[in-house]
Scaffold this motif. Structure first.
Motif, PDB file in Angstrom:
ATOM      1  N   LEU A 142       0.854  -1.190   0.000  1.00 52.75           N
ATOM      2  CA  LEU A 142       0.000   0.000   0.000  1.00 52.75           C
ATOM      3  C   LEU A 142       0.895   1.247   0.000  1.00 52.75           C
ATOM      4  O   LEU A 142       1.784   1.384   0.843  1.00 52.75           O
ATOM      5  CB  LEU A 142      -0.916   0.006   1.233  1.00 52.75           C
ATOM      6  CG  LEU A 142      -1.881   1.197   1.324  1.00 52.75           C
ATOM      7  CD1 LEU A 142      -2.837   1.235   0.139  1.00 52.75           C
ATOM      8  CD2 LEU A 142      -2.679   1.152   2.614  1.00 52.75           C
ATOM      9  N   GLY A 143       0.694   2.122  -0.961  1.00 55.94           N
ATOM     10  CA  GLY A 143       1.551   3.321  -1.074  1.00 55.94           C
ATOM     11  C   GLY A 143       2.854   3.022  -1.800  1.00 55.94           C
ATOM     12  O   GLY A 143       3.650   3.927  -2.044  1.00 55.94           O
ATOM     13  N   LYS A 144       3.098   1.752  -2.115  1.00 54.75           N
ATOM     14  CA  LYS A 144       4.316   1.392  -2.866  1.00 54.75           C
ATOM     15  C   LYS A 144       3.910   0.711  -4.175  1.00 54.75           C
ATOM     16  O   LYS A 144       4.503  -0.273  -4.597  1.00 54.75           O
ATOM     17  CB  LYS A 144       5.177   0.438  -2.038  1.00 54.75           C
ATOM     18  CG  LYS A 144       5.678   1.041  -0.746  1.00 54.75           C
ATOM     19  CD  LYS A 144       6.385  -0.015   0.079  1.00 54.75           C
ATOM     20  CE  LYS A 144       6.761   0.544   1.442  1.00 54.75           C
ATOM     21  NZ  LYS A 144       7.070  -0.515   2.385  1.00 54.75           N
ATOM     22  N   GLY A 145       2.826   1.216  -4.746  1.00 56.41           N
ATOM     23  CA  GLY A 145       2.326   0.643  -6.002  1.00 56.41           C
ATOM     24  C   GLY A 145       0.875   0.219  -5.869  1.00 56.41           C
ATOM     25  O   GLY A 145       0.157   0.188  -6.856  1.00 56.41           O
ATOM     26  N   LYS A 163       3.181  -9.051  -5.904  1.00 59.07           N
ATOM     27  CA  LYS A 163       4.562  -9.357  -5.503  1.00 59.07           C
ATOM     28  C   LYS A 163       5.507  -8.217  -5.883  1.00 59.07           C
ATOM     29  O   LYS A 163       5.201  -7.408  -6.753  1.00 59.07           O
ATOM     30  CB  LYS A 163       5.037 -10.650  -6.184  1.00 59.07           C
ATOM     31  CG  LYS A 163       4.210 -11.863  -5.779  1.00 59.07           C
ATOM     32  CD  LYS A 163       4.677 -13.105  -6.453  1.00 59.07           C
ATOM     33  CE  LYS A 163       5.868 -13.698  -5.711  1.00 59.07           C
ATOM     34  NZ  LYS A 163       6.184 -15.054  -6.174  1.00 59.07           N
ATOM     35  N   GLY A 164       6.669  -8.190  -5.225  1.00 62.32           N
ATOM     36  CA  GLY A 164       7.691  -7.203  -5.543  1.00 62.32           C
ATOM     37  C   GLY A 164       8.778  -7.247  -4.504  1.00 62.32           C
ATOM     38  O   GLY A 164       8.770  -8.123  -3.618  1.00 62.32           O
ATOM     39  N   SER A 165       9.746  -6.320  -4.611  1.00 58.83           N
ATOM     40  CA  SER A 165      10.764  -6.241  -3.554  1.00 58.83           C
ATOM     41  C   SER A 165      10.438  -5.030  -2.677  1.00 58.83           C
ATOM     42  O   SER A 165       9.784  -5.160  -1.653  1.00 58.83           O
ATOM     43  CB  SER A 165      12.173  -6.176  -4.141  1.00 58.83           C
ATOM     44  OG  SER A 165      12.204  -5.286  -5.236  1.00 58.83           O
ATOM     45  N   ASN A 166      10.842  -3.818  -3.124  1.00 61.46           N
ATOM     46  CA  ASN A 166      10.478  -2.618  -2.344  1.00 61.46           C
ATOM     47  C   ASN A 166       9.170  -2.020  -2.820  1.00 61.46           C
ATOM     48  O   ASN A 166       8.556  -1.212  -2.119  1.00 61.46           O
ATOM     49  CB  ASN A 166      11.565  -1.548  -2.481  1.00 61.46           C
ATOM     50  CG  ASN A 166      12.829  -1.990  -1.803  1.00 61.46           C
ATOM     51  OD1 ASN A 166      12.780  -2.707  -0.810  1.00 61.46           O
ATOM     52  ND2 ASN A 166      13.958  -1.600  -2.375  1.00 61.46           N
ATOM     53  N   LYS A 167       8.787  -2.354  -4.044  1.00 61.99           N
ATOM     54  CA  LYS A 167       7.535  -1.828  -4.598  1.00 61.99           C
ATOM     55  C   LYS A 167       6.917  -2.898  -5.492  1.00 61.99           C
ATOM     56  O   LYS A 167       7.560  -3.921  -5.756  1.00 61.99           O
ATOM     57  CB  LYS A 167       7.792  -0.535  -5.390  1.00 61.99           C
ATOM     58  CG  LYS A 167       8.805  -0.678  -6.501  1.00 61.99           C
ATOM     59  CD  LYS A 167       9.031   0.669  -7.156  1.00 61.99           C
ATOM     60  CE  LYS A 167       9.922   0.608  -8.363  1.00 61.99           C
ATOM     61  NZ  LYS A 167       9.568  -0.368  -9.417  1.00 61.99           N
TER      62      LYS A 167
END
Ligand code: FAD
Length: 297
Positions: free
Chosen positions: A123-126, A199-203
């Protein structure tokens, strides 16, 4: 039992602005938690004279401090019931009871969640629940809109102006076939499947779908609609919109159909925007104070 002129239900921009205007002439209590405001985690890029990046939480905290300076009292707890009594209202919150002459409903909305792994984490990262608010951050990016109703279709139509690649996914669509065809013609990839993981790492980097597909995306907009104020509205007989029965109907003075009850902000329906919340809050605060002054004090 404590007594106050006006109770505001909601400590977001609508409620705080209403309190600031009402408190010029009346005593005002505000109930609600600023950290539960939809503005708390927002980065604002479309509010007059505010230069990006401005954090929503800073606007809220500055607003609360301004309101406290002019005598508004804040209680960071929920209102459980509002009962008509002696021409006014008895308001019960988690820990107190207060009587008042007028109530301003500014309790916002809760966005429906998808409830899949990654949704909360990103949330807030994509991940976003507001295409109107965050579309600008996804210019030239790959975007997925999740949802099958009018909110999702509208978000997809708008996002076509920003995204380099756009997907709309949901197991079934409640909007008409012609709306879906128009989106396809404009370049939106429409997929009849459910998102099962983000899915993702930082975003956000990828989503998994129930049909086994994997989509590379930078943003996921969850547009499944929202929940309003149904229970309290039903108890008080407040009229809601006749299409979805979610949003409080008001007139141009932010009055509901119940004397002494006003509403402002997201609780009154689309558009879900800070500028509208503040504008309606201002009107509700002034009109509620007028009502109290001309009828009670
Ligand atoms: C991620 C995100 C980004 C956004 N970005 C933007 C943007 O860039 N520009 C823009 O214009 N808008 C943006 N918005 C929308 C904006 O935040 C909302 O339109 C605005 O916060 C609505 O204000 P409100 O006061 O009506 O409701 P909210 O701000 O949601 O506040 C509701 C308040 O009611 C309280 N409450 C709820 N139930 C009760 C109860 N029973 N008793 C007491 N209190 C209660 C809550 O605790 C909360 O304090 C964004 C929203 C999100 C989620």
């Amino acid at each position: 039992m404590e007594k106050v002129d006006i109770v505001v239900m909601g400590c977001g921009p609508a409620g705080i602005q209403a309190a600031i205007h009402a408190s010029k002439r009346c005593s005002v209590y505000v109930f609600g938690d600023p950290e539960k405001s939809n503005l708390w985690n927002a980065h604002i890029d479309n509010y007059l004279s505010v230069e990006y990046p401005v954090l929503g939480r800073d606007l809220l905290l500055n607003g609360i401090s301004m309101a406290k300076d002019i005598g508004v009292k804040f209680f960071y707890e929920d209102i459980m019931s509002i009962i008509p009594e002696n021409g006014g209202f008895r308001v019960k919150s988690e820990n107190m009871e207060v009587s008042c002459y007028a109530v301003i409903l500014a309790s916002g909305i809760k966005h429906e969640k998808l409830n899949v792994p990654g949704e909360k984490e990103f949330l807030g990262k994509g991940v976003s629940y507001c295409a109107d608010c965050d579309c600008m951050f996804f210019k030239g990016k790959k975007v997925l809109i999740v949802g099958g109703g009018s909110a999702a279709a509208r978000a997809a139509d708008m996002m076509l102006n920003f995204a380099s690649q756009l997907y709309l996914a949901y197991p079934s669509f409640s909007v008409s076939d012609s709306v879906i065809e128009q989106l396809k013609e404009k370049g939106c990839n429409v997929i009849g499947a459910q998102v099962t993981e983000i899915k993702g790492s930082n975003k956000v980097e990828e989503v998994l779908l129930s049909d086994g597909q994997r989509l590379d995306v930078d943003g996921v907009f969850i547009e499944l609609g929202s929940r309003g104020i149904y229970e309290i509205a039903m108890e008080l007989g407040i009229m809601l919109d006749d299409k979805q029965m979610k949003f409080v109907q008001t007139d141009t003075e932010q009055k509901t159909n119940i004397k002494g009850i006003y509403a402002a902000g997201d609780v009154t329906g689309f558009p879900f925007q800070l500028a509208k919340a503040v504008g309606q809050g201002c009107i509700a605060g002034i009109m509620a104070a007028d009502y109290v002054k001309s009828n009670f004090t």
